[in-house]
Design a protein around this motif. Structure first.
Motif, PDB file in Angstrom:
ATOM      1  N   VAL A   1       0.858  -1.181   0.000  1.00  0.00           N
ATOM      2  CA  VAL A   1       0.000   0.000   0.000  1.00  0.00           C
ATOM      3  C   VAL A   1       0.897   1.235   0.000  1.00  0.00           C
ATOM      4  CG1 VAL A   1      -1.991   1.113   1.041  1.00  0.00           C
ATOM      5  CG2 VAL A   1      -1.627  -1.319   1.413  1.00  0.00           C
ATOM      6  N   GLN A   2       0.563   2.190  -0.839  1.00  0.00           N
ATOM      7  CA  GLN A   2       1.454   3.332  -1.019  1.00  0.00           C
ATOM      8  C   GLN A   2       0.667   4.627  -1.161  1.00  0.00           C
ATOM      9  OE1 GLN A   2       4.409   2.638  -4.084  1.00  0.00           O
ATOM     10  NE2 GLN A   2       4.466   4.805  -4.619  1.00  0.00           N
ATOM     11  N   LEU A   3       1.111   5.665  -0.477  1.00  0.00           N
ATOM     12  CA  LEU A   3       0.532   7.001  -0.619  1.00  0.00           C
ATOM     13  C   LEU A   3       1.146   7.671  -1.836  1.00  0.00           C
ATOM     14  CD1 LEU A   3      -1.378   8.999   0.954  1.00  0.00           C
ATOM     15  CD2 LEU A   3       0.712   9.942   1.962  1.00  0.00           C
ATOM     16  N   VAL A   4       0.303   8.250  -2.683  1.00  0.00           N
ATOM     17  CA  VAL A   4       0.794   8.942  -3.876  1.00  0.00           C
ATOM     18  C   VAL A   4       0.210  10.351  -3.913  1.00  0.00           C
ATOM     19  CG1 VAL A   4       1.092   6.822  -5.206  1.00  0.00           C
ATOM     20  CG2 VAL A   4      -1.093   8.055  -5.318  1.00  0.00           C
ATOM     21  N   ALA A   5       0.789  11.177  -4.746  1.00  0.00           N
ATOM     22  CA  ALA A   5       0.261  12.527  -4.965  1.00  0.00           C
ATOM     23  C   ALA A   5      -0.542  12.541  -6.262  1.00  0.00           C
ATOM     24  CB  ALA A   5       1.406  13.528  -5.049  1.00  0.00           C
ATOM     25  N   PRO A   6      -1.561  13.400  -6.351  1.00  0.00           N
ATOM     26  CA  PRO A   6      -2.323  13.497  -7.600  1.00  0.00           C
ATOM     27  C   PRO A   6      -1.391  13.785  -8.782  1.00  0.00           C
ATOM     28  CG  PRO A   6      -3.407  14.730  -5.869  1.00  0.00           C
ATOM     29  CD  PRO A   6      -2.073  14.324  -5.316  1.00  0.00           C
ATOM     30  N   GLY A   7      -1.561  13.020  -9.848  1.00  0.00           N
ATOM     31  CA  GLY A   7      -0.755  13.214 -11.038  1.00  0.00           C
ATOM     32  C   GLY A   7       0.534  12.429 -11.067  1.00  0.00           C
ATOM     33  N   ASP A   8       0.917  11.794  -9.950  1.00  0.00           N
ATOM     34  CA  ASP A   8       2.137  10.975  -9.932  1.00  0.00           C
ATOM     35  C   ASP A   8       2.061   9.849 -10.956  1.00  0.00           C
ATOM     36  OD1 ASP A   8       3.376  12.371  -7.932  1.00  0.00           O
ATOM     37  OD2 ASP A   8       3.152  10.815  -6.394  1.00  0.00           O
ATOM     38  N   ARG A   9       3.230   9.476 -11.490  1.00  0.00           N
ATOM     39  CA  ARG A   9       3.316   8.249 -12.265  1.00  0.00           C
ATOM     40  C   ARG A   9       3.030   7.086 -11.328  1.00  0.00           C
ATOM     41  NH1 ARG A   9       2.982   6.608 -17.543  1.00  0.00           N
ATOM     42  NH2 ARG A   9       3.974   4.573 -17.797  1.00  0.00           N
ATOM     43  N   LEU A  10       2.190   6.154 -11.759  1.00  0.00           N
ATOM     44  CA  LEU A  10       1.762   5.065 -10.894  1.00  0.00           C
ATOM     45  C   LEU A  10       2.691   3.867 -11.000  1.00  0.00           C
ATOM     46  CD1 LEU A  10      -2.054   5.304 -11.658  1.00  0.00           C
ATOM     47  CD2 LEU A  10      -0.877   6.042  -9.567  1.00  0.00           C
ATOM     48  N   PRO A  11       2.785   3.061  -9.940  1.00  0.00           N
ATOM     49  CA  PRO A  11       3.635   1.859  -9.991  1.00  0.00           C
ATOM     50  C   PRO A  11       3.185   0.921 -11.110  1.00  0.00           C
ATOM     51  CG  PRO A  11       2.967   2.341  -7.735  1.00  0.00           C
ATOM     52  CD  PRO A  11       2.170   3.256  -8.619  1.00  0.00           C
ATOM     53  N   GLU A  12       4.125   0.160 -11.634  1.00  0.00           N
ATOM     54  CA  GLU A  12       3.829  -0.720 -12.762  1.00  0.00           C
ATOM     55  C   GLU A  12       3.091  -1.971 -12.303  1.00  0.00           C
ATOM     56  OE1 GLU A  12       7.087  -1.599 -15.303  1.00  0.00           O
ATOM     57  OE2 GLU A  12       7.587   0.509 -15.661  1.00  0.00           O
ATOM     58  N   ALA A  13       2.183  -2.423 -13.159  1.00  0.00           N
ATOM     59  CA  ALA A  13       1.444  -3.664 -12.933  1.00  0.00           C
ATOM     60  C   ALA A  13       0.862  -4.103 -14.273  1.00  0.00           C
ATOM     61  CB  ALA A  13       0.332  -3.478 -11.908  1.00  0.00           C
ATOM     62  N   GLN A  14       0.568  -5.388 -14.385  1.00  0.00           N
ATOM     63  CA  GLN A  14      -0.036  -5.884 -15.620  1.00  0.00           C
ATOM     64  C   GLN A  14      -1.450  -5.345 -15.809  1.00  0.00           C
ATOM     65  OE1 GLN A  14       0.844  -9.965 -14.274  1.00  0.00           O
ATOM     66  NE2 GLN A  14       1.641 -10.359 -16.324  1.00  0.00           N
ATOM     67  N   ALA A  15      -2.180  -5.226 -14.715  1.00  0.00           N
ATOM     68  CA  ALA A  15      -3.554  -4.738 -14.772  1.00  0.00           C
ATOM     69  C   ALA A  15      -3.768  -3.708 -13.678  1.00  0.00           C
ATOM     70  CB  ALA A  15      -4.537  -5.891 -14.606  1.00  0.00           C
ATOM     71  N   ALA A  16      -4.737  -2.839 -13.906  1.00  0.00           N
ATOM     72  CA  ALA A  16      -5.094  -1.844 -12.897  1.00  0.00           C
ATOM     73  C   ALA A  16      -6.609  -1.744 -12.832  1.00  0.00           C
ATOM     74  CB  ALA A  16      -4.486  -0.489 -13.227  1.00  0.00           C
ATOM     75  N   VAL A  17      -7.121  -1.515 -11.631  1.00  0.00           N
ATOM     76  CA  VAL A  17      -8.541  -1.245 -11.431  1.00  0.00           C
ATOM     77  C   VAL A  17      -8.652   0.125 -10.780  1.00  0.00           C
ATOM     78  CG1 VAL A  17      -8.546  -2.509  -9.236  1.00  0.00           C
ATOM     79  CG2 VAL A  17     -10.705  -2.071 -10.413  1.00  0.00           C
ATOM     80  N   ALA A  18      -9.549   0.942 -11.307  1.00  0.00           N
ATOM     81  CA  ALA A  18      -9.659   2.322 -10.837  1.00  0.00           C
ATOM     82  C   ALA A  18     -11.129   2.704 -10.731  1.00  0.00           C
ATOM     83  CB  ALA A  18      -8.927   3.271 -11.783  1.00  0.00           C
TER      84      ALA A  18
END
Length: 211
Positions: A140-157
């Motif tokens: 689990v990671q805190l990010v800032a709006p607009g940050d490049r997101l960590p890599e993964a094969q799939a994403a759910v948003a």
């Protein structure tokens, strides 16, 4: 804040809700609180509070509704849970993880590693707590709006339509499940082809593949 909450996807900001626990001084508050939070079943997945018993044939996701975060009841969360069950297991990113419902579900379905990100620190705490409650291993990671997101094969948003439309600039995932918007809204994502749409109660979720 640019992301939409789990229980009110049209509001900006990720993963908070407006409903809070009734005051303990109110007669019968606990019974009313518990009666509001009922379990749901979506395919193989069951999502419910700790005081409800899941059926034996379900993959159970136990979410404590004591915090003001999504508990899986909103149509957009259900739609995402439905589409998740059609993905081949692999690495997965939950963008705007909130209470961790989708991240925990992904882990229960065999995805690994699973990473949840959010712009709000309380969501990070809630997701970690619910991961531990369900015995699954999440990052689990805190990010800032607009940050490049960590890599993964799939994403759910399950986030706002504006935040969904920004995803191609933030992730290289080959598969995207997106929701958090109305049936009348269609996110056309640069570099992706929308291959499936599911709807419920005026809300929509879409499955996108890299084109």
């Amino acid at each position: 804040m640019i992301f939409a909450p789990r229980s009110c996807p049209s509001r900006p900001g990720f993963a908070t809700t407006t409903r809070s626990r009734p005051r303990a001084t109110e007669a019968g508050w606990e019974e009313r609180w518990r009666s509001f939070h009922r379990p749901i079943r979506v395919g193989r997945l069951w999502v419910g509070p700790p005081w409800e018993a899941p059926p034996d044939d379900a993959l159970a996701i136990v979410i404590d509704p004591g915090r003001a975060f999504g508990t899986g009841a909103h149509p957009t969360t259900r739609l995402c849970l439905d589409l998740l069950q059609g993905l081949e297991p692999g690495s997965l990113l939950d963008v705007g993880c909130g209470s961790g419902v989708l991240a925990v579900a992904a882990a229960k379905l065999g995805h690994a590693p699973v990473l949840g990100v959010d712009i709000e620190a309380p969501s990070i705490v809630a997701t970690r707590e619910n991961a531990a409650r369900n015995g699954v291993d999440l990052e689990v990671q805190l990010v800032a709006p607009g940050d490049r997101l960590p890599e993964a094969q799939a994403a759910v948003a399950n986030i706002s339509i504006a935040a969904v439309r920004a995803l191609p600039r933030r992730t290289a995932a080959s598969t995207l499940i997106t929701s958090g918007y109305f049936l009348s809204e269609t996110p056309d994502l640069e570099g992706y082809e929308r291959v499936e749409r599911r709807t419920h109660d005026g809300w929509a979720a879409d499955l996108h593949r890299r084109s």
